[in-house]
Design a protein around this motif. Structure first.
Motif, PDB file in Angstrom:
ATOM      1  N   LYS A   1       4.787  14.561   2.499  1.00 29.65           N
ATOM      2  CA  LYS A   1       4.716  13.150   1.148  1.00 29.65           C
ATOM      3  C   LYS A   1       4.559  11.867   2.040  1.00 29.65           C
ATOM      4  O   LYS A   1       5.074  11.434   2.598  1.00 29.65           O
ATOM      5  N   VAL A   2       3.665  11.094   1.124  1.00 32.85           N
ATOM      6  CA  VAL A   2       3.479   9.871   1.517  1.00 32.85           C
ATOM      7  C   VAL A   2       4.697   8.838   1.238  1.00 32.85           C
ATOM      8  O   VAL A   2       5.346   9.317   0.035  1.00 32.85           O
ATOM      9  N   VAL A   3       5.504   8.512   1.726  1.00 37.26           N
ATOM     10  CA  VAL A   3       6.606   7.237   1.608  1.00 37.26           C
ATOM     11  C   VAL A   3       6.638   5.736   2.225  1.00 37.26           C
ATOM     12  O   VAL A   3       5.906   5.870   3.277  1.00 37.26           O
ATOM     13  N   ASN A   4       7.274   5.237   1.918  1.00 38.20           N
ATOM     14  CA  ASN A   4       7.629   3.369   1.996  1.00 38.20           C
ATOM     15  C   ASN A   4       8.107   4.080   3.904  1.00 38.20           C
ATOM     16  O   ASN A   4       9.471   4.751   4.357  1.00 38.20           O
ATOM     17  N   HIS A   5       8.664   2.642   4.038  1.00 38.29           N
ATOM     18  CA  HIS A   5       9.114   2.208   5.214  1.00 38.29           C
ATOM     19  C   HIS A   5      10.920   2.839   5.189  1.00 38.29           C
ATOM     20  O   HIS A   5      11.428   3.207   5.912  1.00 38.29           O
TER      21      HIS A   5
ATOM     22  N   VAL B   1       0.999  -1.162   0.269  1.00 36.10           N
ATOM     23  CA  VAL B   1       0.101  -0.374   0.321  1.00 36.10           C
ATOM     24  C   VAL B   1       0.815   1.209  -0.026  1.00 36.10           C
ATOM     25  O   VAL B   1       0.629   2.214  -1.016  1.00 36.10           O
ATOM     26  N   GLY B   2       1.573   1.282   1.156  1.00 37.24           N
ATOM     27  CA  GLY B   2       2.761   2.278   0.883  1.00 37.24           C
ATOM     28  C   GLY B   2       3.371   3.182  -0.417  1.00 37.24           C
ATOM     29  O   GLY B   2       3.571   4.190  -0.714  1.00 37.24           O
ATOM     30  N   ASP B   3       3.834   2.148  -1.174  1.00 38.90           N
ATOM     31  CA  ASP B   3       4.474   2.132  -2.199  1.00 38.90           C
ATOM     32  C   ASP B   3       3.669   2.308  -3.790  1.00 38.90           C
ATOM     33  O   ASP B   3       3.580   3.420  -4.009  1.00 38.90           O
ATOM     34  N   THR B   4       2.327   1.911  -3.180  1.00 39.84           N
ATOM     35  CA  THR B   4       1.337   2.674  -3.667  1.00 39.84           C
ATOM     36  C   THR B   4       0.776   3.965  -4.358  1.00 39.84           C
ATOM     37  O   THR B   4       1.190   4.800  -5.306  1.00 39.84           O
ATOM     38  N   TYR B   5       0.683   4.330  -2.470  1.00 39.61           N
ATOM     39  CA  TYR B   5       0.712   5.905  -2.800  1.00 39.61           C
ATOM     40  C   TYR B   5       1.795   7.180  -2.458  1.00 39.61           C
ATOM     41  O   TYR B   5       2.054   7.751  -1.839  1.00 39.61           O
ATOM     42  N   GLU B   6       3.066   6.092  -2.402  1.00 39.10           N
ATOM     43  CA  GLU B   6       4.014   7.246  -2.462  1.00 39.10           C
ATOM     44  C   GLU B   6       4.184   7.914  -3.318  1.00 39.10           C
ATOM     45  O   GLU B   6       4.556   8.124  -5.036  1.00 39.10           O
ATOM     46  N   GLY B   7       5.226   8.910  -2.379  1.00 35.58           N
ATOM     47  CA  GLY B   7       4.866  10.541  -2.865  1.00 35.58           C
ATOM     48  C   GLY B   7       3.709  11.824  -2.853  1.00 35.58           C
ATOM     49  O   GLY B   7       3.741  12.646  -3.516  1.00 35.58           O
TER      50      GLY B   7
ATOM     51  N   VAL C   1      -6.047   0.400   4.778  1.00 33.93           N
ATOM     52  CA  VAL C   1      -5.081   0.687   4.683  1.00 33.93           C
ATOM     53  C   VAL C   1      -4.288   0.714   6.195  1.00 33.93           C
ATOM     54  O   VAL C   1      -3.206   0.726   5.920  1.00 33.93           O
ATOM     55  N   GLY C   2      -4.798   1.337   6.596  1.00 36.46           N
ATOM     56  CA  GLY C   2      -4.510   0.874   8.230  1.00 36.46           C
ATOM     57  C   GLY C   2      -3.353   2.178   8.294  1.00 36.46           C
ATOM     58  O   GLY C   2      -4.588   3.167   8.964  1.00 36.46           O
ATOM     59  N   PHE C   3      -1.985   2.345   7.884  1.00 36.71           N
ATOM     60  CA  PHE C   3      -1.335   3.807   8.447  1.00 36.71           C
ATOM     61  C   PHE C   3      -0.801   4.262   7.435  1.00 36.71           C
ATOM     62  O   PHE C   3      -0.321   2.640   6.755  1.00 36.71           O
ATOM     63  N   LEU C   4      -0.094   5.216   7.305  1.00 32.96           N
ATOM     64  CA  LEU C   4       1.077   5.608   5.881  1.00 32.96           C
ATOM     65  C   LEU C   4       1.891   6.760   6.487  1.00 32.96           C
ATOM     66  O   LEU C   4       1.591   7.370   7.534  1.00 32.96           O
ATOM     67  N   TYR C   5       2.789   6.215   5.829  1.00 33.47           N
ATOM     68  CA  TYR C   5       4.868   7.303   6.587  1.00 33.47           C
ATOM     69  C   TYR C   5       4.843   8.827   6.020  1.00 33.47           C
ATOM     70  O   TYR C   5       4.124   8.421   4.366  1.00 33.47           O
ATOM     71  N   LEU C   6       4.521   9.199   6.926  1.00 25.24           N
ATOM     72  CA  LEU C   6       4.529  10.680   6.377  1.00 25.24           C
ATOM     73  C   LEU C   6       6.424  11.303   6.052  1.00 25.24           C
ATOM     74  O   LEU C   6       6.042  11.727   7.453  1.00 25.24           O
ATOM     75  N   SER C   7       7.543  11.964   5.086  1.00 24.53           N
ATOM     76  CA  SER C   7       8.267  12.288   5.958  1.00 24.53           C
ATOM     77  C   SER C   7       8.150  13.797   5.183  1.00 24.53           C
ATOM     78  O   SER C   7       7.029  14.373   4.092  1.00 24.53           O
ATOM     79  N   PRO C   8       8.749  14.845   5.418  1.00 20.82           N
ATOM     80  CA  PRO C   8       9.129  16.549   4.916  1.00 20.82           C
ATOM     81  C   PRO C   8       8.994  16.487   3.601  1.00 20.82           C
ATOM     82  O   PRO C   8      10.042  15.545   2.762  1.00 20.82           O
ATOM     83  N   ALA C   9       8.402  17.396   2.658  1.00 22.79           N
ATOM     84  CA  ALA C   9       7.953  16.849   1.024  1.00 22.79           C
ATOM     85  C   ALA C   9       9.864  17.321   0.960  1.00 22.79           C
ATOM     86  O   ALA C   9      10.441  17.336  -0.355  1.00 22.79           O
ATOM     87  N   VAL C  10      10.750  19.011   1.383  1.00 18.77           N
ATOM     88  CA  VAL C  10      10.959  19.274   0.560  1.00 18.77           C
ATOM     89  C   VAL C  10      12.173  19.599   1.727  1.00 18.77           C
ATOM     90  O   VAL C  10      11.265  19.799   3.610  1.00 18.77           O
TER      91      VAL C  10
END
Length: 828
Positions: free
Chosen positions: A51-55, A6-12, A29-38
């Motif tokens: 932005k959405v990222v994988n682990h 799932v994370g790979d699907t919504y990555e970015g 989906v459960g949950f998603l990882y979010l990291s700073p986009a810039v």
């Protein structure tokens, strides 16, 4: 494994609203990882830019997890934070709205621009400070005192006025110009002192500045000494210097290239300082000239404010207003009225009234004063081209004078030409003078009647007036006119203020007053003489009439004269009284206008009225005696007529003398006798005609003088007989002696017919005698000769037109021959 997929699907994915929508709509989906986009260094870095990222790609230092329960944020340098999903969604909305506000959306750009602007300004200010410190004279310790001193002196000199006017004094134009020129002469001296002082201050400051720059001024070596190239550089004033230098030492050795360039630059800078001083001086001179011209304009404008109104100038202001003005004057004693500035006078000429000085003179005079203002300040020469500053404008470098290319400095004359404000002031001064003279011309218009009577009096032929005869109306009209003119001249105010101008009419008044007096003297001389002459004539005629009325007639002629004069005096007495009234009017004019007259003339005039009364009394008395006088006249006339009849008989008796009708009597004696008798007869006829006229005039029976008429007619016929006889003999002699072809047959026929009629008249009017047949015979003979002449003339005409052989028949030929024979037989 599922979560990773799932994370790979919504990555970015970066949109927070889409991420929240995915979490809410996909429970699996459960949950998603979010990291700073810039990165944090980016301008787009903020708390919600994720932005959405994988682990594997999670930022260990700062990342978030999002699920239906909420959002957990984990940082390595801070505690973990948890916020519910709805709350986080709400904060995202608030943040996005806030970022759309211009203050927050443009903050980063503003901050960058502000930092850039601050840096640029700081750099520019530092450059300007550096440039000002190196170039601005006011910050230079050596030049600042001099600049301030020059500025102070310019300020003081600008307060000095070129225009000097005494407000309590009225100037003539030349006096005003002289006062201004004297003021300018004083000011010119002060301006020259000002320039000399500025020269000393500026040169001392330049010396000090050059010394501070490490260079010795060139004129230190020649100060007070004549040297080529430094004319007029001597000075007795030196500004204190902070440098202890041996200024009396020898000139330095040859300078290197850097020192040469530095000295040139420093001298160039000092040259600019000298030019700055020139600008201060020129500006001061310009302000001084403009202020002086403005002062003149302000005073002229103040004078124009005192210009009276047209009604006041023409003297048509109502009396009520005059009283109010007098009351207002008492209340306005605190504001005294200015006297006029200029004085001008009237110049009276027969055709026009002029001013001296006139408008053009004032315009030219004030224009000259303004030009002298400008010339006074233009006399202050610029400092830059002055050789006094050659040590700085053309310094010596390596014993060689530098080229002097400083120019002439600022041009004050050009400033005057380009100064629109100054030109406007000068134009307003012209307008002020025009306005002043407009008011003066309005005042001059009030003297048009004065100029008119002056012109008329100057062109009047006084000698012709003396020679002419005048009626009383002439004297009345001219006495009134000249006395009125004299009164008008006396009423003229010698000096009257009309705003800016004080109009002086003293000279005009001195011309106007004698003008009517000169004419008045002629009238005053004529009127008493005329009046006395008329009085003498009337009194003489009245006394003569009284004498003729009172005399007692004794002869026919005296009766006729007495009666005729009585009729004449009755008609004449009324005109005499009218003429006496005319004389009375003359003496009334004499008394009314105080015409100089001898006292004896008045005494004689007093007898005129009694003389008229005496004549009227004599007329009344003569009228009562008229009928008796007519009877006496008839008696005397009858005696005269009887005496006339005796004289007629005597003449008629002498006219019967036989010699008069004797054909053999001497013509001269007969003519002399007839002439004497005819003269006597003419006298008798005149007497008879006179007697008849007396009888007709006095309306009595007219006597007929038939015997006189018959005797006179007979004598005239006898005179005609002898005259015709002489005249006929003369005509006959003239015709006989004239050539035949020059005779006028028509004239001869007319004369012959006339005398034939006269012969018939004489035969009827005279008794039988031998003279009339003699005349008749001569006339008849001539008539025959005239007929013969006509025949000859006709034949001659035929002979000329047709020739002798051309006559129509033999009868004409015979007639022609007979005519020639008759003419030869009777040549006369």
């Amino acid at each position: 494994m599922f979560l990773f997929l799932v994370g790979d699907t919504y990555e970015g994915l970066k949109d927070p609203h889409k991420i929240i929508k995915i979490i809410k709509e996909n429970p699996k989906v459960g949950f998603l990882y979010l990291s700073p986009a810039v990165p944090k260094s980016s301008v787009n870095s903020h708390y919600y830019n994720l932005k959405v990222v994988n682990h594997e790609h999670v930022n260990k230092q700062d990342h978030c997890t999002i699920s239906k329960q909420g959002v957990t944020r984990m940082r390595s340098d801070d505690e973990t934070e948890f916020i519910t999903l709805d709350r986080w969604q709400q904060e995202v909305n608030y943040f996005q709205k806030l970022t759309k506000i211009p203050v927050f959306s443009l903050f980063r750009k503003w901050k960058a621009f502000s930092v850039w602007r601050k840096n640029v300004r700081t750099k520019k200010i530092q450059n300007c400070k550096k440039s000002l410190n190196s170039n601005l004279f006011i910050v230079n310790a050596s030049l600042r005192p001099a600049l301030l001193n020059v500025r102070e002196m310019c300020h003081r000199i600008s307060e000095m006025g070129l225009c000097q006017i005494d407000k309590d004094h009225t100037y003539a134009l030349n006096e005003f110009k002289e006062a201004q020129f004297n003021q300018l002469n004083d000011v010119a001296g002060r301006l020259q002192d000002f320039r000399e002082l500025v020269k000393e201050v500026v040169r001392s400051a330049c010396r000090t500045a050059l010394l501070e720059a490490g260079f010795t001024p060139d004129d230190y070596y020649y100060d007070g000494v004549e040297s080529p190239g430094f004319y007029g550089t001597a000075s007795s004033y030196l500004m204190q210097s902070n440098y202890d230098m041996d200024i009396y030492g020898e000139a330095p050795d040859k300078m290197n290239y850097t020192d040469q360039a530095n000295k040139r630059a420093e001298c160039k800078r000092l040259m600019c300082f000298i030019r700055l001083a020139d600008y201060l001086i020129v500006n001061t001179m310009h302000v001084l000239a403009v202020n002086s011209v403005s002062t003149l304009l302000n005073y002229l404008t103040e004078q124009l404010a005192n210009t009276p109104t047209l009604a006041q100038i023409q003297g048509n202001e109502p009396e009520v207003e005059k009283v109010k003005e007098e009351e207002d004057k008492e209340e306005e004693d605190e504001v005294p009225k200015l006297p006029p500035l200029f004085i001008t006078e009237f110049v009276l000429e027969p055709t026009q009234l002029l001013f001296a000085p006139d408008l053009d003179d004032f315009q030219e005079g004030l224009q000259e004063v303004i030009k002298r203002f400008q010339d006074a300040v233009l006399s202050v020469q610029n400092l830059v081209p002055d050789a006094y500053f050659d040590a700085f404008t053309r310094p010596i470098i390596n014993n060689k004078f530098e080229e002097k290319n400083v120019g002439d400095g600022p041009s004050l004359s050009t400033m005057f030409e380009d100064d629109k404000h100054l030109q406007t002031i000068i134009y307003n001064i012209r307008d002020a003078i025009n306005a002043a003279f407009n008011a003066a011309n309005q005042y001059a218009d009030t003297f048009e009647p004065f100029r008119e009577f002056y012109r008329e009096n100057e062109h009047k032929d006084l000698d012709g007036v003396k020679r002419e005869e005048h009626e009383v109306s002439f004297f009345a009209e001219h006495l009134e006119k000249y006395h009125k003119q004299h009164k008008m001249g006396e009423s003229i105010v010698e000096k009257r203020p009309i705003g800016m101008l004080l109009v002086d009419v003293v000279k005009m008044r001195s011309l106007l007053i004698p003008s009517p007096l000169r004419c008045l003297d002629v009238i005053n001389n004529l009127l008493p003489v005329k009046a006395r002459k008329e009085v003498d004539r009337l009194i003489a005629e009245l006394q003569d009439g009284q004498f003729k009325l009172e005399i007692a007639p004794t002869t026919t002629i005296e009766f006729v004269k007495n009666l005729n004069f009585l009729d004449e005096i009755q008609v004449r007495i009324d005109p005499l009284e009218k003429e006496a009234m005319v004389v009375k009017e003359m003496y009334e004019l004499i008394e009314q206008y105080d015409v100089p007259t001898p006292p004896e003339d008045f005494a004689v005039y007093q007898t005129l009225g009694p003389s008229i009364t005496n004549v009227r009394n004599a007329i009344d008395k003569a009228l009562t005696e008229r009928d008796a006088n007519i009877d006496k006249f008839c008696n005397h006339l009858d005696k005269d007529i009887a005496e006339l009849a005796k004289d007629v008989k005597e003449v008629k008796r002498e006219a019967q003398n036989p010699m008069i009708l004797d054909a053999n009597a001497e013509k001269e004696k007969v003519k002399g006798l007839l002439k004497k008798l005819l003269n006597q007869m003419d006298e008798l006829q005149k007497s008879a005609f006179t007697y008849k006229s007396y009888q007709k005039n006095f309306k009595v029976e007219v006597t007929k003088f038939d015997a006189l008429e018959e005797a006179h007619a007979e004598l005239k016929l006898k005179e005609q007989l002898w005259n015709d006889l002489d005249e006929w003999d003369n005509l006959l002699q003239e015709w006989t002696e004239s050539p035949f072809d020059q005779l006028n047959p028509e004239e001869m026929n007319t004369i012959t017919t006339k005398y034939s009629k006269s012969v018939l008249q004489l035969e009827k009017g005279l008794p039988p005698n031998g003279v009339v047949p003699k005349l008749k015979e001569k006339v008849e003979v001539m008539r025959e000769r005239v007929c013969l002449y006509f025949y000859i003339l006709c034949l001659d005409l035929f002979s000329r037109n047709y020739g002798f052989t051309s006559f129509p028949n033999w009868k004409f030929q015979c007639c022609y021959i007979n005519c020639i024979l008759l003419y030869e037989a009777f040549p006369y």
